[in-house]
Design a protein around this motif. Structure first.
Motif, mmCIF file in Angstrom:
data_model
loop_
_atom_site.group_PDB
_atom_site.id
_atom_site.type_symbol
_atom_site.label_atom_id
_atom_site.label_comp_id
_atom_site.label_asym_id
_atom_site.label_seq_id
_atom_site.Cartn_x
_atom_site.Cartn_y
_atom_site.Cartn_z
ATOM 1 N N ALA A 56 0.826 -1.198 0.000
ATOM 2 C CA ALA A 56 0.000 0.000 0.000
ATOM 3 C C ALA A 56 0.865 1.254 0.000
ATOM 4 O O ALA A 56 0.565 2.242 -0.689
ATOM 5 N N TRP A 57 1.957 1.234 0.764
ATOM 6 C CA TRP A 57 2.840 2.397 0.780
ATOM 7 C C TRP A 57 3.583 2.549 -0.540
ATOM 8 O O TRP A 57 3.826 3.677 -1.003
ATOM 9 N N GLU A 58 3.932 1.437 -1.164
ATOM 10 C CA GLU A 58 4.576 1.543 -2.466
ATOM 11 C C GLU A 58 3.621 2.165 -3.479
ATOM 12 O O GLU A 58 4.019 2.992 -4.307
ATOM 13 N N CYS A 59 2.351 1.785 -3.436
ATOM 14 C CA CYS A 59 1.337 2.398 -4.297
ATOM 15 C C CYS A 59 1.281 3.906 -4.088
ATOM 16 O O CYS A 59 1.227 4.682 -5.056
ATOM 17 N N PHE A 60 1.283 4.326 -2.835
ATOM 18 C CA PHE A 60 1.218 5.757 -2.554
ATOM 19 C C PHE A 60 2.432 6.484 -3.115
ATOM 20 O O PHE A 60 2.319 7.573 -3.694
ATOM 21 N N GLY A 61 3.606 5.880 -2.976
ATOM 22 C CA GLY A 61 4.812 6.484 -3.525
ATOM 23 C C GLY A 61 4.748 6.595 -5.039
ATOM 24 O O GLY A 61 5.196 7.584 -5.628
ATOM 25 N N ILE A 62 4.186 5.591 -5.687
ATOM 26 C CA ILE A 62 4.045 5.618 -7.144
ATOM 27 C C ILE A 62 3.094 6.735 -7.560
ATOM 28 O O ILE A 62 3.353 7.477 -8.518
ATOM 29 N N ALA A 63 1.981 6.866 -6.858
ATOM 30 C CA ALA A 63 1.035 7.942 -7.170
ATOM 31 C C ALA A 63 1.701 9.309 -7.014
ATOM 32 O O ALA A 63 1.503 10.206 -7.848
ATOM 33 N N ARG A 64 2.477 9.485 -5.962
ATOM 34 C CA ARG A 64 3.176 10.758 -5.761
ATOM 35 C C ARG A 64 4.137 11.034 -6.910
ATOM 36 O O ARG A 64 4.276 12.175 -7.374
ATOM 37 N N ALA A 65 4.819 9.985 -7.365
ATOM 38 C CA ALA A 65 5.796 10.162 -8.439
ATOM 39 C C ALA A 65 5.128 10.492 -9.768
ATOM 40 O O ALA A 65 5.707 11.208 -10.598
ATOM 41 N N GLN A 66 3.925 9.980 -9.992
ATOM 42 C CA GLN A 66 3.286 10.133 -11.301
ATOM 43 C C GLN A 66 2.286 11.288 -11.371
ATOM 44 O O GLN A 66 1.910 11.714 -12.465
ATOM 45 N N ALA A 67 1.841 11.809 -10.242
ATOM 46 C CA ALA A 67 0.863 12.899 -10.265
ATOM 47 C C ALA A 67 1.465 14.156 -10.878
ATOM 48 O O ALA A 67 2.598 14.527 -10.586
ATOM 49 N N ARG A 68 0.702 14.797 -11.724
ATOM 50 C CA ARG A 68 1.138 16.022 -12.383
ATOM 51 C C ARG A 68 0.532 17.243 -11.700
ATOM 52 O O ARG A 68 -0.304 17.118 -10.806
#
Length: 275
Positions: free
Chosen positions: A216-228
């Protein structure tokens, strides 16, 4: 239409026979290629693979699941691809339903509903499946940035889409699928099939069963990295979703997952692990 289903495997002898059977049972106006990429199993998996002459398979060390999957996709001859882990299964008629969506002039990727089953194929955790299905019916890229509700075993995509966005990123070990879905979503709108296409097996040795907090935390990190720019509000929704998800799974498992959530400090970068 030709499907290639890639199954990454490592010491999956307990369930892989059911996985193979569920792929072989698919019928329709299409061809099916099943590629198993085994990481050098020592539990009898290779002996099982040898009993199925219709399979394409290799067994050799790899750098993890993402590397194994990328190998399998490079081996694939199909124009529609998917992956099915060595403990999951397809539902009867799944590929026939997908063929109607990803055919000529259709979508470039799609996903459907996914049941959760236990070691004995009994459906469990129906509330979680219901919640994900509800979110899936209200698809948008923003909602996906707000939390991963796309069930990996029930996703199918055209080869040209994978070629366009690139393969799985080996830096991610638990949520590599979520990273790929977000890249797919930037390139093409998915189709959603409101029917079960696959069943995910929940058991103690599975990645999600034993390490869902880290995932779940990895998902959150991915979202942070990809959000524009202009999409950051969805990260707040993701954080709330993350807290609710960890609490729900913690209650189901009877573990102290809520404490893990509460004690976690927000850190920059994708894929940061909990303490």
């Amino acid at each position: 239409m030709r499907f290639t289903i890639v199954t990454p495997s490592y010491n999956g002898a307990a369930f892989i026979e059911r996985t193979i059977a569920s792929v072989a049972a698919q019928r329709g106006a299409f061809e099916v290629e099943h590629v198993v990429v085994d990481g050098g199993s020592t539990d009898g998996t290779v002996e099982i693979l040898r009993r199925h002459p219709g399979l394409r398979w290799i067994s050799e060390p790899d750098r993890g699941q993402s590397d194994a999957l990328n190998k399998g996709f490079r081996m694939a001859s199909g124009d529609v691809l998917a992956w099915l882990n060595a403990d999951d299964v397809y539902e009867p008629g799944a590929l026939e339903a997908v063929a109607g969506v990803l055919g000529p002039g259709g979508r470039r990727w799609c996903f459907g509903e996914c049941r959760i089953v236990d070691e004995d194929d009994r459906e469990v955790r129906r509330a979680i499946s219901w919640y994900k299905n509800r979110r899936s019916r209200r698809w948008s890229l923003g909602r996906l940035l707000g939390g991963n509700f796309v069930p990996q075993p029930a996703v199918f995509f055209r080869r040209d889409l994978l070629d366009e966005v690139g393969g799985l990123r080996e830096a991610y070990h638990l949520a590599m699928d979520y990273d790929l879905w977000l890249r797919f979503a930037r390139a093409a709108e998915p189709g959603f099939l409101a029917q079960p296409l696959a069943a995910f097996r929940w058991h103690g040795a599975s990645k999600s069963g034993s390490r869902y907090v880290r995932m779940a935390w990895e998902c959150f990190g991915i979202a942070r990295a990809q959000a524009r720019a202009g999409e950051r509000l969805h990260l707040a929704h993701h954080a709330l979703h993350l807290g609710a998800l960890v609490a729900a799974y913690g209650a189901l498992d009877g573990v102290g997952a809520v404490s893990a959530w509460a004690g976690r400090r927000w850190r920059g970068g994708a894929g940061a692990s909990p303490p």
